[in-house]
Scaffold this motif. Sequence first.
Motif, PDB file in Angstrom:
ATOM      1  N   ASN A 117       0.833  -1.209   0.000  1.00 23.00           N
ATOM      2  CA  ASN A 117       0.000   0.000   0.000  1.00 23.00           C
ATOM      3  C   ASN A 117       0.869   1.261   0.000  1.00 23.00           C
ATOM      4  OD1 ASN A 117      -2.423  -1.355  -0.092  1.00 23.00           O
ATOM      5  ND2 ASN A 117      -2.647  -1.414   2.133  1.00 23.00           N
ATOM      6  N   ARG A 118       1.959   1.246   0.753  1.00 23.54           N
ATOM      7  CA  ARG A 118       2.886   2.384   0.747  1.00 23.54           C
ATOM      8  C   ARG A 118       3.530   2.554  -0.637  1.00 23.54           C
ATOM      9  NH1 ARG A 118       3.816   4.884   5.480  1.00 23.54           N
ATOM     10  NH2 ARG A 118       3.470   3.689   7.379  1.00 23.54           N
ATOM     11  N   LEU A 119       3.899   1.420  -1.248  1.00 26.33           N
ATOM     12  CA  LEU A 119       4.466   1.503  -2.601  1.00 26.33           C
ATOM     13  C   LEU A 119       3.479   2.148  -3.572  1.00 26.33           C
ATOM     14  CD1 LEU A 119       6.326  -1.881  -3.192  1.00 26.33           C
ATOM     15  CD2 LEU A 119       7.316   0.390  -3.117  1.00 26.33           C
ATOM     16  N   LYS A 120       2.225   1.749  -3.475  1.00 22.51           N
ATOM     17  CA  LYS A 120       1.207   2.343  -4.351  1.00 22.51           C
ATOM     18  C   LYS A 120       1.071   3.839  -4.078  1.00 22.51           C
ATOM     19  CE  LYS A 120      -1.642  -1.795  -4.834  1.00 22.51           C
ATOM     20  NZ  LYS A 120      -2.948  -2.400  -4.492  1.00 22.51           N
ATOM     21  N   ARG A 121       1.114   4.205  -2.803  1.00 23.59           N
ATOM     22  CA  ARG A 121       0.969   5.622  -2.451  1.00 23.59           C
ATOM     23  C   ARG A 121       2.149   6.430  -2.989  1.00 23.59           C
ATOM     24  NH1 ARG A 121      -1.872   9.728  -2.509  1.00 23.59           N
ATOM     25  NH2 ARG A 121      -1.328  11.297  -0.994  1.00 23.59           N
ATOM     26  N   VAL A 122       3.370   5.910  -2.839  1.00 22.54           N
ATOM     27  CA  VAL A 122       4.551   6.610  -3.361  1.00 22.54           C
ATOM     28  C   VAL A 122       4.456   6.724  -4.877  1.00 22.54           C
ATOM     29  CG1 VAL A 122       7.050   6.426  -3.686  1.00 22.54           C
ATOM     30  CG2 VAL A 122       6.061   6.041  -1.436  1.00 22.54           C
ATOM     31  N   SER A 123       4.015   5.671  -5.527  1.00 24.01           N
ATOM     32  CA  SER A 123       3.873   5.701  -6.976  1.00 24.01           C
ATOM     33  C   SER A 123       2.851   6.752  -7.404  1.00 24.01           C
ATOM     34  CB  SER A 123       3.441   4.321  -7.473  1.00 24.01           C
ATOM     35  OG  SER A 123       3.244   4.329  -8.842  1.00 24.01           O
ATOM     36  N   SER A 124       1.746   6.819  -6.667  1.00 23.86           N
ATOM     37  CA  SER A 124       0.731   7.826  -7.019  1.00 23.86           C
ATOM     38  C   SER A 124       1.256   9.241  -6.755  1.00 23.86           C
ATOM     39  CB  SER A 124      -0.567   7.586  -6.262  1.00 23.86           C
ATOM     40  OG  SER A 124      -0.402   7.818  -4.890  1.00 23.86           O
ATOM     41  N   LEU A 125       2.063   9.414  -5.713  1.00 18.37           N
ATOM     42  CA  LEU A 125       2.651  10.730  -5.450  1.00 18.37           C
ATOM     43  C   LEU A 125       3.599  11.132  -6.575  1.00 18.37           C
ATOM     44  CD1 LEU A 125       3.345  10.500  -1.601  1.00 18.37           C
ATOM     45  CD2 LEU A 125       1.670  11.946  -2.756  1.00 18.37           C
ATOM     46  N   TYR A 126       4.380  10.174  -7.084  1.00 24.80           N
ATOM     47  CA  TYR A 126       5.262  10.465  -8.218  1.00 24.80           C
ATOM     48  C   TYR A 126       4.443  10.858  -9.449  1.00 24.80           C
ATOM     49  CZ  TYR A 126       9.873   9.140  -6.475  1.00 24.80           C
ATOM     50  OH  TYR A 126      11.074   9.103  -5.808  1.00 24.80           O
ATOM     51  N   ARG A 127       3.354  10.103  -9.709  1.00 27.39           N
ATOM     52  CA  ARG A 127       2.521  10.422 -10.866  1.00 27.39           C
ATOM     53  C   ARG A 127       1.886  11.796 -10.735  1.00 27.39           C
ATOM     54  NH1 ARG A 127      -1.236   6.329 -10.492  1.00 27.39           N
ATOM     55  NH2 ARG A 127       0.110   4.852  -9.471  1.00 27.39           N
ATOM     56  N   GLU A 128       1.420  12.122  -9.525  1.00 28.20           N
ATOM     57  CA  GLU A 128       0.837  13.454  -9.301  1.00 28.20           C
ATOM     58  C   GLU A 128       1.880  14.538  -9.539  1.00 28.20           C
ATOM     59  OE1 GLU A 128      -0.759  13.580  -5.361  1.00 28.20           O
ATOM     60  OE2 GLU A 128      -2.228  12.009  -5.793  1.00 28.20           O
ATOM     61  N   GLU A 129       3.095  14.311  -9.065  1.00 29.95           N
ATOM     62  CA  GLU A 129       4.164  15.294  -9.253  1.00 29.95           C
ATOM     63  C   GLU A 129       4.515  15.438 -10.726  1.00 29.95           C
ATOM     64  OE1 GLU A 129       8.774  15.593  -8.011  1.00 29.95           O
ATOM     65  OE2 GLU A 129       7.382  15.148  -6.376  1.00 29.95           O
ATOM     66  N   GLU A 130       4.530  14.324 -11.464  1.00 28.64           N
ATOM     67  CA  GLU A 130       4.809  14.377 -12.901  1.00 28.64           C
ATOM     68  C   GLU A 130       3.730  15.150 -13.633  1.00 28.64           C
ATOM     69  OE1 GLU A 130       5.445  10.767 -15.075  1.00 28.64           O
ATOM     70  OE2 GLU A 130       7.157  10.255 -13.825  1.00 28.64           O
ATOM     71  N   ASN A 131       2.487  14.889 -13.265  1.00 23.66           N
ATOM     72  CA  ASN A 131       1.377  15.594 -13.917  1.00 23.66           C
ATOM     73  C   ASN A 131       1.449  17.090 -13.649  1.00 23.66           C
ATOM     74  OD1 ASN A 131       0.342  13.283 -15.001  1.00 23.66           O
ATOM     75  ND2 ASN A 131      -1.107  12.932 -13.329  1.00 23.66           N
ATOM     76  N   ILE A 132       1.813  17.465 -12.442  1.00 25.00           N
ATOM     77  CA  ILE A 132       1.928  18.885 -12.103  1.00 25.00           C
ATOM     78  C   ILE A 132       3.064  19.518 -12.895  1.00 25.00           C
ATOM     79  CG2 ILE A 132       2.556  20.491 -10.273  1.00 25.00           C
ATOM     80  CD1 ILE A 132       0.999  18.676  -8.346  1.00 25.00           C
ATOM     81  N   SER A 133       4.207  18.806 -12.979  1.00 23.52           N
ATOM     82  CA  SER A 133       5.342  19.384 -13.711  1.00 23.52           C
ATOM     83  C   SER A 133       5.064  19.434 -15.214  1.00 23.52           C
ATOM     84  CB  SER A 133       6.629  18.610 -13.426  1.00 23.52           C
ATOM     85  OG  SER A 133       6.541  17.309 -13.968  1.00 23.52           O
ATOM     86  N   ASN A 134       4.321  18.485 -15.748  1.00 20.56           N
ATOM     87  CA  ASN A 134       3.974  18.506 -17.180  1.00 20.56           C
ATOM     88  C   ASN A 134       3.021  19.635 -17.505  1.00 20.56           C
ATOM     89  OD1 ASN A 134       5.602  16.366 -17.787  1.00 20.56           O
ATOM     90  ND2 ASN A 134       3.974  14.841 -17.646  1.00 20.56           N
ATOM     91  N   THR A 135       2.094  19.912 -16.613  1.00 20.68           N
ATOM     92  CA  THR A 135       1.164  21.023 -16.882  1.00 20.68           C
ATOM     93  C   THR A 135       1.863  22.361 -16.742  1.00 20.68           C
ATOM     94  OG1 THR A 135       0.424  20.997 -14.577  1.00 20.68           O
ATOM     95  CG2 THR A 135      -0.891  19.738 -16.182  1.00 20.68           C
ATOM     96  N   ASP A 136       2.884  22.437 -15.871  1.00 29.62           N
ATOM     97  CA  ASP A 136       3.630  23.686 -15.737  1.00 29.62           C
ATOM     98  C   ASP A 136       4.419  23.980 -17.006  1.00 29.62           C
ATOM     99  OD1 ASP A 136       2.700  24.089 -13.199  1.00 29.62           O
ATOM    100  OD2 ASP A 136       4.499  23.278 -12.195  1.00 29.62           O
ATOM    101  N   ASP A 137       4.896  22.942 -17.682  1.00 21.86           N
ATOM    102  CA  ASP A 137       5.666  23.150 -18.912  1.00 21.86           C
ATOM    103  C   ASP A 137       4.779  23.754 -20.011  1.00 21.86           C
ATOM    104  OD1 ASP A 137       7.880  22.116 -17.714  1.00 21.86           O
ATOM    105  OD2 ASP A 137       7.658  20.095 -18.551  1.00 21.86           O
ATOM    106  N   TRP A 138       3.525  23.412 -20.047  1.00 21.62           N
ATOM    107  CA  TRP A 138       2.637  23.900 -21.085  1.00 21.62           C
ATOM    108  C   TRP A 138       2.178  25.335 -20.836  1.00 21.62           C
ATOM    109  CZ3 TRP A 138       2.099  21.525 -25.522  1.00 21.62           C
ATOM    110  CH2 TRP A 138       2.402  20.188 -25.589  1.00 21.62           C
ATOM    111  N   GLU A 139       2.243  25.772 -19.592  1.00 24.77           N
ATOM    112  CA  GLU A 139       1.759  27.099 -19.280  1.00 24.77           C
ATOM    113  C   GLU A 139       2.733  28.205 -19.689  1.00 24.77           C
ATOM    114  OE1 GLU A 139       0.771  27.250 -15.158  1.00 24.77           O
ATOM    115  OE2 GLU A 139      -0.802  25.741 -15.363  1.00 24.77           O
ATOM    116  N   VAL A 140       3.928  27.894 -20.057  1.00 27.47           N
ATOM    117  CA  VAL A 140       4.925  28.914 -20.391  1.00 27.47           C
ATOM    118  C   VAL A 140       4.605  29.660 -21.604  1.00 27.47           C
ATOM    119  CG1 VAL A 140       7.308  29.275 -21.043  1.00 27.47           C
ATOM    120  CG2 VAL A 140       6.739  27.629 -19.280  1.00 27.47           C
TER     121      VAL A 140
END
Length: 140
Positions: A117-140
Motif C-alpha cells: 500500500n505504501r508503494l502504491k501511495r509513493v507511486s501515485s505521489l510520483y505520478r501526481e508530481e509528474e502531472n503537475i510538472s507537465n502542466t507547468d511546462d505547457w503554461e509557459v
Amino acid sequence: MISKERVRHMTKLSEFENEESKACQKATQYFRRDYVAMELIKSFFAGTIAFGLLFVLWLFYDMENLVKKINDMDMIGFGIRIVMVYLVFLAAYLMITYIIYNRRYTKGRKKVKEYYNRLKRVSSLYREEENISNTDDWEV
C-alpha cells in the motif's frame, strides 16, 4: 520539489526492506496452512531431539536410583510412561508452535500488505508530481 509525505513513505519502505522483509518473506511465499505445516514438521523433529536430550540428561541425573531399582522395575510400564510423557511434551510443543507461527504468518502478511500500500501511495505521489510538472511546462 521534495514532498514530505513521499519522503516519509519512502523512509518507512526502506525500514521495512532493511529490517522486516526477510522475516515476512516466507509468509508471502506460502499459503497459511503450508507455512504452518512446514514449521510443524520442523518442530516435530526439533521437539523429538529436545525430548531425547532431556531424557538422556534425566537418565544421567537419576542413574543411581535407576541402578538400584532396575531389577524390581516394570520395564513395560516404565516404557509406556516414557512414551506418554513424550506424547504430552510433543503435543504441547506442537500446539505452541502452531500458535506462534500462525500469528507470525498473520503479522507478516499484514506488514507486506502495508508495504505494498505504501508503494502504491509513493507511486501515485510520483505520478501526481509528474502531472503537475507537465502542466507547468505547457503554461509557459
